[in-house]
Design a protein around this motif. Structure first.
Motif, PDB file in Angstrom:
ATOM      1  N   THR A 110       0.817  -1.210   0.000  1.00 14.03           N
ATOM      2  CA  THR A 110       0.000   0.000   0.000  1.00 14.03           C
ATOM      3  C   THR A 110       0.851   1.261   0.000  1.00 14.03           C
ATOM      4  N   GLU A 111       1.893   1.270   0.813  1.00 12.71           N
ATOM      5  CA  GLU A 111       2.726   2.474   0.931  1.00 12.71           C
ATOM      6  C   GLU A 111       3.404   2.796  -0.405  1.00 12.71           C
ATOM      7  N   LEU A 112       3.941   1.777  -1.060  1.00 14.54           N
ATOM      8  CA  LEU A 112       4.587   1.975  -2.356  1.00 14.54           C
ATOM      9  C   LEU A 112       3.569   2.440  -3.391  1.00 14.54           C
ATOM     10  N   TRP A 113       2.410   1.820  -3.413  1.00 14.04           N
ATOM     11  CA  TRP A 113       1.375   2.184  -4.378  1.00 14.04           C
ATOM     12  C   TRP A 113       0.941   3.637  -4.190  1.00 14.04           C
ATOM     13  N   GLN A 114       0.708   4.015  -2.947  1.00 15.31           N
ATOM     14  CA  GLN A 114       0.240   5.378  -2.676  1.00 15.31           C
ATOM     15  C   GLN A 114       1.297   6.414  -3.028  1.00 15.31           C
ATOM     16  N   GLU A 115       2.551   6.102  -2.733  1.00 18.15           N
ATOM     17  CA  GLU A 115       3.600   7.064  -3.067  1.00 18.15           C
ATOM     18  C   GLU A 115       3.775   7.165  -4.578  1.00 18.15           C
ATOM     19  N   ALA A 116       3.711   6.030  -5.265  1.00 21.08           N
ATOM     20  CA  ALA A 116       3.787   6.060  -6.726  1.00 21.08           C
ATOM     21  C   ALA A 116       2.640   6.877  -7.308  1.00 21.08           C
ATOM     22  N   GLY A 117       1.458   6.793  -6.689  1.00 20.24           N
ATOM     23  CA  GLY A 117       0.333   7.585  -7.143  1.00 20.24           C
ATOM     24  C   GLY A 117       0.532   9.066  -6.909  1.00 20.24           C
ATOM     25  N   ARG A 118       1.028   9.428  -5.724  1.00 22.55           N
ATOM     26  CA  ARG A 118       1.262  10.844  -5.404  1.00 22.55           C
ATOM     27  C   ARG A 118       2.291  11.463  -6.351  1.00 22.55           C
ATOM     28  N   LEU A 119       3.272  10.657  -6.738  1.00 21.93           N
ATOM     29  CA  LEU A 119       4.330  11.159  -7.615  1.00 21.93           C
ATOM     30  C   LEU A 119       3.932  11.149  -9.094  1.00 21.93           C
ATOM     31  N   GLY A 120       2.753  10.606  -9.393  1.00 19.88           N
ATOM     32  CA  GLY A 120       2.248  10.636 -10.756  1.00 19.88           C
ATOM     33  C   GLY A 120       2.628   9.456 -11.623  1.00 19.88           C
ATOM     34  N   TYR A 121       3.251   8.426 -11.044  1.00 20.68           N
ATOM     35  CA  TYR A 121       3.745   7.317 -11.849  1.00 20.68           C
ATOM     36  C   TYR A 121       2.639   6.351 -12.264  1.00 20.68           C
ATOM     37  N   LEU A 122       1.563   6.269 -11.477  1.00 18.82           N
ATOM     38  CA  LEU A 122       0.481   5.339 -11.815  1.00 18.82           C
ATOM     39  C   LEU A 122      -0.376   5.851 -12.962  1.00 18.82           C
ATOM     40  N   GLY A 123      -0.326   7.146 -13.183  1.00 17.20           N
ATOM     41  CA  GLY A 123      -1.183   7.740 -14.206  1.00 17.20           C
ATOM     42  C   GLY A 123      -0.441   8.276 -15.406  1.00 17.20           C
ATOM     43  N   GLN A 170     -18.024   8.076 -17.387  1.00 21.19           N
ATOM     44  CA  GLN A 170     -17.142   7.030 -16.851  1.00 21.19           C
ATOM     45  C   GLN A 170     -15.705   7.516 -16.758  1.00 21.19           C
ATOM     46  N   ARG A 171     -15.264   8.284 -17.728  1.00 19.61           N
ATOM     47  CA  ARG A 171     -13.912   8.845 -17.663  1.00 19.61           C
ATOM     48  C   ARG A 171     -13.775   9.788 -16.479  1.00 19.61           C
ATOM     49  N   LYS A 172     -14.729  10.675 -16.316  1.00 16.40           N
ATOM     50  CA  LYS A 172     -14.679  11.642 -15.221  1.00 16.40           C
ATOM     51  C   LYS A 172     -14.761  10.956 -13.864  1.00 16.40           C
ATOM     52  N   ARG A 173     -15.514   9.882 -13.792  1.00 11.57           N
ATOM     53  CA  ARG A 173     -15.734   9.202 -12.516  1.00 11.57           C
ATOM     54  C   ARG A 173     -14.540   8.360 -12.092  1.00 11.57           C
ATOM     55  N   HIS A 174     -13.856   7.735 -13.059  1.00 10.52           N
ATOM     56  CA  HIS A 174     -12.851   6.743 -12.697  1.00 10.52           C
ATOM     57  C   HIS A 174     -11.401   7.133 -12.990  1.00 10.52           C
ATOM     58  N   LEU A 175     -11.141   7.854 -14.049  1.00 10.23           N
ATOM     59  CA  LEU A 175      -9.748   8.089 -14.437  1.00 10.23           C
ATOM     60  C   LEU A 175      -8.943   8.907 -13.428  1.00 10.23           C
ATOM     61  N   PRO A 176      -9.512   9.962 -12.797  1.00 10.73           N
ATOM     62  CA  PRO A 176      -8.702  10.693 -11.814  1.00 10.73           C
ATOM     63  C   PRO A 176      -8.226   9.817 -10.662  1.00 10.73           C
ATOM     64  N   GLY A 177      -9.086   8.943 -10.175  1.00 12.34           N
ATOM     65  CA  GLY A 177      -8.685   8.046  -9.090  1.00 12.34           C
ATOM     66  C   GLY A 177      -7.671   7.008  -9.525  1.00 12.34           C
ATOM     67  N   LEU A 178      -7.806   6.523 -10.770  1.00  8.68           N
ATOM     68  CA  LEU A 178      -6.807   5.599 -11.290  1.00  8.68           C
ATOM     69  C   LEU A 178      -5.460   6.291 -11.453  1.00  8.68           C
ATOM     70  N   ALA A 179      -5.498   7.570 -11.800  1.00  6.70           N
ATOM     71  CA  ALA A 179      -4.251   8.317 -12.022  1.00  6.70           C
ATOM     72  C   ALA A 179      -3.495   8.564 -10.727  1.00  6.70           C
ATOM     73  N   ASP A 180      -4.205   8.898  -9.651  1.00  6.63           N
ATOM     74  CA  ASP A 180      -3.497   9.212  -8.398  1.00  6.63           C
ATOM     75  C   ASP A 180      -3.392   8.011  -7.458  1.00  6.63           C
ATOM     76  N   GLY A 181      -3.924   6.872  -7.871  1.00  3.16           N
ATOM     77  CA  GLY A 181      -3.792   5.659  -7.078  1.00  3.16           C
ATOM     78  C   GLY A 181      -4.834   5.484  -6.005  1.00  3.16           C
ATOM     79  N   SER A 182      -5.756   6.425  -5.870  1.00  4.52           N
ATOM     80  CA  SER A 182      -6.790   6.307  -4.837  1.00  4.52           C
ATOM     81  C   SER A 182      -7.877   5.311  -5.227  1.00  4.52           C
ATOM     82  N   GLN A 183      -7.908   4.937  -6.496  1.00  3.20           N
ATOM     83  CA  GLN A 183      -8.884   3.958  -6.977  1.00  3.20           C
ATOM     84  C   GLN A 183      -8.145   2.858  -7.730  1.00  3.20           C
ATOM     85  N   LYS A 184      -8.618   1.630  -7.559  1.00  3.28           N
ATOM     86  CA  LYS A 184      -8.112   0.496  -8.337  1.00  3.28           C
ATOM     87  C   LYS A 184      -9.299  -0.206  -8.982  1.00  3.28           C
TER      88      LYS A 184
END
Length: 387
Positions: free
Chosen positions: A39-52, A105-119
């Motif tokens: 979780t910690e790695l995933w969240q940090e990767a999301g904050r840094l923009g790497y997941l999106g 669907q893009r507005k609802r899901h993509l921002p969370g996928l980008a920052d890692g808050s949604q999977k």
């Protein structure tokens, strides 16, 4: 033909490499053995923009492509942290929704996928049909404005970590009466959806599940796209990114194993004060593994470049070849590393045997090496379809 990364891609690679080494393989193994998640790695990767990195900037992503996401997958794996959900959530789900989802669907899901808050995880494989979508038993039928989903799925990664699962089902075409594929975004807590954890002989912080769908009721807007016509192109939209990022993860794992073994063999001295790496019986197998990993990386780069250029048919061939090459190279590299380290190679401390299960699975999933060879025989060599 250019084999150099762009300056931005170089910066991304260096930054992700630093993040991966901050956590390291020890962190990965500790989480897996404890039955916990990274979780910690995933969240940090999301904050840094790497997941999106592959998600458009208007939804909070980096505006890049699968080439950039492949860099993220490879570098984290090269640091000993191969994260399977990178393949499932940013590569498959985000690509499908971005390319074929509705505006809502893009507005609802993509921002969370980008920052890692949604999977969002992905469910296509079934006990009887495997991943042959022509024979899927999971069926969606209309009930007024709603949909009802019934069926079973297996080997579904990360359901316990995700808020939604992208389910591939079959639904009847009212015009022809034929069954056609359709994708649905299903909340993982939806009534009628049950999950059962599969015990796997793979050391991983990400779990595998059986899913049971018993008349799971969904609103009309759970269907990906504006109509059923989006189903088939939406399904195929996720397959090439899946193969490319799985291949990148395999190549990164191969790099990690060769690096660990090379460090050991360059310093381990047994006979006459010379390092064991001076012996060709040790050095040549490692060199061979390094060559195979590098060849796989070249095909991954080609596949990602073709895909991001919109050359889907060529990317399909290259993506399958990349997945095959990386799966073989990763398995060879880890096995060779274990052999080079001898008894130390089987210990948790040296961190290579801990990857044996994962790289063996990489020759099977998400598409087996045999099915890739069938694909190449048919589409490259012009042979009749064998299945």
């Amino acid at each position: 033909m250019n084999f150099d990364l762009t300056p931005e891609q170089d910066q991304l690679r260096d930054a992700v490499r630093a993040l991966g080494r901050k956590y390291g393989h020890g962190y990965f193994v500790e989480k897996a053995r404890a039955g916990a998640h990274t979780t910690e790695l995933w969240q940090e990767a999301g904050r840094l923009g790497y997941l999106g990195v592959n998600i458009p900037t208007e939804y909070g992503g980096g505006g890049g492509g699968i080439a950039e996401l492949a860099i993220v997958c490879e570098e984290l794996a090269a640091a000993g942290c191969p994260l399977l959900l990178l393949v499932v959530s940013p590569a498959i789900a985000a690509t499908v929704i971005n390319k074929h989802g509705t505006d809502e669907q893009r507005k609802r899901h993509l921002p969370g996928l980008a920052d890692g808050s949604q999977k969002i995880v992905f469910a296509i494989t079934e006990p009887e049909a495997g991943s042959n979508f022509h024979r899927l038993g999971t069926v969606a039928r209309r009930d007024g404005d709603d949909w009802l989903l019934t069926g079973r799925k297996c080997y579904i990664s990360g359901v316990d970590e995700a808020g939604h699962v992208l389910v591939v089902a079959r639904t009847e075409d009212s015009a022809t009466g034929k069954l056609m594929p359709a994708l649905f975004i299903v909340p993982t807590d939806a009534p009628g959806l049950e999950k059962s954890k599969l015990d796997m002989e793979i050391l991983s912080p990400e779990n595998q599940f059986l899913l049971y769908l018993d008349d799971v009721r969904l609103p009309a807007d759970a269907l990906v796209g504006e109509s059923l016509d989006a189903g088939l192109p939406a399904l195929f939209a996720g397959l090439n990114p899946e193969r490319i990022t799985v291949a990148a993860m395999g190549a990164g794992t191969g790099r990690y194993a060769v690096e660990r073994a090379s460090e050991y063999t360059a310093t381990r001295k047994v006979w006459g004060g010379r390092s064991i790496g001076t012996h060709q019986g040790v050095a040549h197998p490692l060199a061979h593994a390094a060559v195979q990993v590098e060849l796989a990386r070249l095909m991954i780069h080609k596949a990602a470049t073709l895909y991001d250029a919109g050359r889907d048919l060529e990317a399909g061939v290259a993506g399958n070849m990349a997945k095959y090459a990386a799966g073989e190279a990763a398995a060879l590299a880890v096995d060779t590393a274990v052999q080079a380290l001898g008894g130390a190679g089987m210990t948790t401390e040296y961190g290579v045997a801990t990857l044996l299960g994962a790289v063996r699975a990489g020759r099977i999933a998400p598409v087996s090496r045999e099915m890739i060879l069938n694909f190449v025989a048919q589409h490259v060599l012009g042979q009749d379809k064998s299945y």
